[in-house]
Motif scaffolding. Structure first.
Motif, mmCIF file in Angstrom:
data_model
loop_
_atom_site.group_PDB
_atom_site.id
_atom_site.type_symbol
_atom_site.label_atom_id
_atom_site.label_comp_id
_atom_site.label_asym_id
_atom_site.label_seq_id
_atom_site.Cartn_x
_atom_site.Cartn_y
_atom_site.Cartn_z
ATOM 1 N N LEU A 1 29.803 39.962 36.288
ATOM 2 C CA LEU A 1 29.540 39.671 34.859
ATOM 3 C C LEU A 1 28.676 38.243 34.840
ATOM 4 C CD1 LEU A 1 30.542 40.179 32.075
ATOM 5 C CD2 LEU A 1 32.344 38.313 32.429
ATOM 6 N N ASP A 2 27.512 38.505 34.446
ATOM 7 C CA ASP A 2 26.421 37.378 34.551
ATOM 8 C C ASP A 2 26.605 36.836 32.961
ATOM 9 O OD1 ASP A 2 25.400 37.672 37.183
ATOM 10 O OD2 ASP A 2 24.533 39.608 36.435
ATOM 11 N N PHE A 3 26.440 35.508 33.178
ATOM 12 C CA PHE A 3 26.297 34.775 32.107
ATOM 13 C C PHE A 3 25.014 33.989 31.774
ATOM 14 C CE2 PHE A 3 30.667 33.945 33.341
ATOM 15 C CZ PHE A 3 31.386 34.708 32.366
ATOM 16 N N ILE B 1 37.595 37.825 44.837
ATOM 17 C CA ILE B 1 36.975 37.487 43.342
ATOM 18 C C ILE B 1 36.029 36.180 43.580
ATOM 19 C CG2 ILE B 1 37.871 36.356 41.282
ATOM 20 C CD1 ILE B 1 40.413 37.611 41.626
ATOM 21 N N SER B 2 35.071 36.124 43.021
ATOM 22 C CA SER B 2 34.213 34.865 42.867
ATOM 23 C C SER B 2 33.542 34.543 41.649
ATOM 24 C CB SER B 2 32.840 35.496 43.823
ATOM 25 O OG SER B 2 32.045 34.571 44.146
ATOM 26 N N PRO B 3 33.314 33.160 41.438
ATOM 27 C CA PRO B 3 33.816 31.964 42.427
ATOM 28 C C PRO B 3 35.539 32.204 42.792
ATOM 29 C CG PRO B 3 32.550 31.415 40.460
ATOM 30 C CD PRO B 3 33.020 32.774 40.390
ATOM 31 N N LEU B 4 35.626 31.447 43.994
ATOM 32 C CA LEU B 4 37.034 31.452 44.493
ATOM 33 C C LEU B 4 37.750 30.726 43.417
ATOM 34 C CD1 LEU B 4 36.228 30.519 47.955
ATOM 35 C CD2 LEU B 4 37.117 32.811 47.230
ATOM 36 N N GLY C 1 44.041 34.093 36.887
ATOM 37 C CA GLY C 1 43.353 33.282 37.651
ATOM 38 C C GLY C 1 42.567 32.086 36.784
ATOM 39 N N PHE C 2 42.099 31.164 37.125
ATOM 40 C CA PHE C 2 41.478 29.901 36.396
ATOM 41 C C PHE C 2 40.309 29.327 37.080
ATOM 42 C CE2 PHE C 2 41.268 25.512 34.915
ATOM 43 C CZ PHE C 2 40.767 25.921 33.545
ATOM 44 N N ILE C 3 39.061 29.344 36.534
ATOM 45 C CA ILE C 3 38.005 28.761 37.009
ATOM 46 C C ILE C 3 37.776 27.315 36.183
ATOM 47 C CG2 ILE C 3 35.718 28.815 38.233
ATOM 48 C CD1 ILE C 3 36.333 31.959 38.247
ATOM 49 N N ALA C 4 37.927 26.226 36.840
ATOM 50 C CA ALA C 4 37.683 24.898 35.961
ATOM 51 C C ALA C 4 36.160 24.708 35.973
ATOM 52 C CB ALA C 4 38.444 23.800 36.429
ATOM 53 N N GLU C 5 35.542 24.691 37.130
ATOM 54 C CA GLU C 5 34.092 24.435 37.462
ATOM 55 C C GLU C 5 33.199 25.249 36.769
ATOM 56 O OE1 GLU C 5 36.387 25.294 39.830
ATOM 57 O OE2 GLU C 5 37.137 23.422 40.345
ATOM 58 N N PRO C 6 32.159 24.396 36.307
ATOM 59 C CA PRO C 6 30.935 25.354 35.627
ATOM 60 C C PRO C 6 30.272 26.514 36.579
ATOM 61 C CG PRO C 6 30.426 23.136 35.639
ATOM 62 C CD PRO C 6 31.523 23.151 36.273
ATOM 63 N N HIS C 7 30.147 27.563 36.175
ATOM 64 C CA HIS C 7 29.558 28.855 36.607
ATOM 65 C C HIS C 7 28.994 29.801 35.850
ATOM 66 C CE1 HIS C 7 33.665 29.941 35.412
ATOM 67 N NE2 HIS C 7 33.288 31.310 35.420
ATOM 68 N N ASP C 8 27.657 30.399 36.508
ATOM 69 C CA ASP C 8 27.079 31.425 35.662
ATOM 70 C C ASP C 8 27.398 32.820 35.852
ATOM 71 O OD1 ASP C 8 25.672 31.465 38.021
ATOM 72 O OD2 ASP C 8 23.838 30.829 37.087
ATOM 73 N N TYR C 9 28.518 33.135 36.639
ATOM 74 C CA TYR C 9 28.891 34.567 36.904
ATOM 75 C C TYR C 9 30.070 34.696 37.397
ATOM 76 C CZ TYR C 9 29.402 33.686 41.927
ATOM 77 O OH TYR C 9 29.750 33.121 43.252
ATOM 78 N N PHE C 10 30.709 36.021 37.205
ATOM 79 C CA PHE C 10 32.234 36.315 37.504
ATOM 80 C C PHE C 10 32.092 37.574 38.183
ATOM 81 C CE2 PHE C 10 36.240 37.885 36.411
ATOM 82 C CZ PHE C 10 36.971 37.202 37.401
ATOM 83 N N SER C 11 32.611 37.905 39.299
ATOM 84 C CA SER C 11 32.578 38.985 39.976
ATOM 85 C C SER C 11 33.869 39.422 40.599
ATOM 86 C CB SER C 11 31.446 39.208 40.966
ATOM 87 O OG SER C 11 31.519 38.511 41.923
ATOM 88 N N PHE C 12 34.327 40.612 40.677
ATOM 89 C CA PHE C 12 35.759 40.745 41.954
ATOM 90 C C PHE C 12 35.012 42.216 42.512
ATOM 91 C CE2 PHE C 12 36.792 42.580 37.796
ATOM 92 C CZ PHE C 12 37.084 44.086 38.194
ATOM 93 N N ARG C 13 35.548 42.405 43.634
ATOM 94 C CA ARG C 13 35.512 43.736 44.578
ATOM 95 C C ARG C 13 36.768 44.161 45.080
ATOM 96 N NH1 ARG C 13 34.729 45.467 49.830
ATOM 97 N NH2 ARG C 13 32.603 46.657 50.074
ATOM 98 N N VAL C 14 37.065 45.413 44.723
ATOM 99 C CA VAL C 14 38.304 45.995 45.058
ATOM 100 C C VAL C 14 38.022 47.230 46.067
ATOM 101 C CG1 VAL C 14 40.548 47.238 44.337
ATOM 102 C CG2 VAL C 14 39.536 45.219 43.054
ATOM 103 N N SER C 15 38.734 47.217 47.255
ATOM 104 C CA SER C 15 38.625 48.390 48.010
ATOM 105 C C SER C 15 39.651 48.954 48.609
ATOM 106 C CB SER C 15 37.379 48.147 49.010
ATOM 107 O OG SER C 15 37.730 47.076 49.823
ATOM 108 N N VAL D 1 27.311 31.303 25.461
ATOM 109 C CA VAL D 1 26.440 32.038 26.230
ATOM 110 C C VAL D 1 26.584 33.796 25.980
ATOM 111 C CG1 VAL D 1 26.611 30.778 28.392
ATOM 112 C CG2 VAL D 1 28.472 32.688 28.129
ATOM 113 N N LYS D 2 25.504 34.444 26.555
ATOM 114 C CA LYS D 2 25.528 35.740 26.352
ATOM 115 C C LYS D 2 25.958 36.526 27.822
ATOM 116 C CE LYS D 2 21.639 36.253 23.103
ATOM 117 N NZ LYS D 2 20.019 36.729 22.656
ATOM 118 N N GLN D 3 26.420 37.746 27.779
ATOM 119 C CA GLN D 3 27.300 38.291 28.914
ATOM 120 C C GLN D 3 26.413 39.374 29.190
ATOM 121 O OE1 GLN D 3 31.621 38.183 28.957
ATOM 122 N NE2 GLN D 3 31.311 36.948 26.729
#
Length: 259
Positions: A12-14, A44-47, A64-78, A243-245
């Motif tokens: 997910l890109d912001f 999951i990223s950001p950590l 989960g909760f991400i307090a810090e500023p970030h411009d993307y969110f991603s996860f990977r499951v395998s 922002v847009k996603q």
């Protein structure tokens, strides 16, 4: 019985930074009588710190909760799923699966399907007959509906994706007092997540895939289940930021030799 290796990635890109990002994920395939999950990995990223629990339907949830500023969110499951559709899922029937929801209510357009179902005695055969008719009447068309499209809206326009096929079938089955539940997961191949339904008949759950007009077999990996798609949303969250996603999803399921 089959051995299926699965990979699920979401990015997910912001368009700018967001913060105070709270999220809940239902992205982990579940352990059931018909599938055994091995080597499950989730990053999951950001950590962020993650809390794991289960919802009322037994689906795995990651908070989960991400307090810090970030411009993307991603996860990977395998991981690996050992599937065996010959095992009988005779789990208890929750009465809630007998009743329509806001996404699985039909008020008109049901007649052709119900008329065909009435020619059958067995509930499974009723569902399969309606599924076959829907497969031939309905047109698969990506981006013609949204996650909030109802069964009635999709049936009226005659186009949709797997979620819409499933919502329509859930509405039809429940109209005939056949308990049914929504299932989200993966199907062998590459692409995105998939959806199908399970009907409760003969004392156990039986999977039907109306999008592909087939009975669910060992080629499917279940991720979550519920009354409709709203109970199985993979990624739900809130954040601060104007922002847009842009979301990208990639799913790959391959068969490997059994050990």
């Amino acid at each position: 019985m089959r051995k299926l290796r699965f990979l699920y990635e979401m990015q997910l890109d912001f368009s700018g930074n967001v913060e105070g990002h709270s999220f809940v994920l239902r992205c982990l395939p579940k352990e059931t009588i018909t599938q055994h999950i091995k080597n499950l990995s989730c990053s999951i990223s950001p950590l962020s710190s993650i809390t794991k629990t289960r919802d009322a339907f037994g689906n795995a949830m990651c908070f989960g909760f991400i307090a810090e500023p970030h411009d993307y969110f991603s996860f990977r499951v395998s991981g690996i799923a050992i599937t065996n559709s010959e095992n009988i899922d005779n789990g208890e029937l929750n009465p809630i699966f007998r009743y329509p929801t806001w996404q699985t209510t039909l008020t008109h357009g049901m007649e052709p399907y119900l008329a065909l179902a009435e020619q059958q005695r067995d509930p499974v055969q009723k569902a399969l007959r309606m599924s076959s008719e829907l497969y031939h009447r309905f047109i698969y068309k990506p981006q013609s509906t949204t996650t909030r499209t109802t069964a009635q809206q999709a049936l009226d326009q005659g186009t949709g994706v797997c979620q819409d096929y499933t919502h329509i079938m859930l509405a039809l089955c429940r109209q005939l007092q056949i308990p049914a539940r929504y299932v989200a997961g993966f199907m062998i191949g590459e692409g995105a997540t998939h959806a199908w339904l399970e009907v409760y008949a003969r004392g156990h759950w039986i999977g039907i895939d109306p999008t592909n007009n087939r009975v669910v077999d060992d080629m499917y990996v279940k991720m979550s289940e519920g009354r409709d798609a709203s109970d199985c949303i993979v990624d739900k969250g809130v954040f601060f930021g104007n922002v847009k996603q842009k979301q990208q999803v990639f799913v790959k399921v391959t068969q490997e030799p059994l050990d």
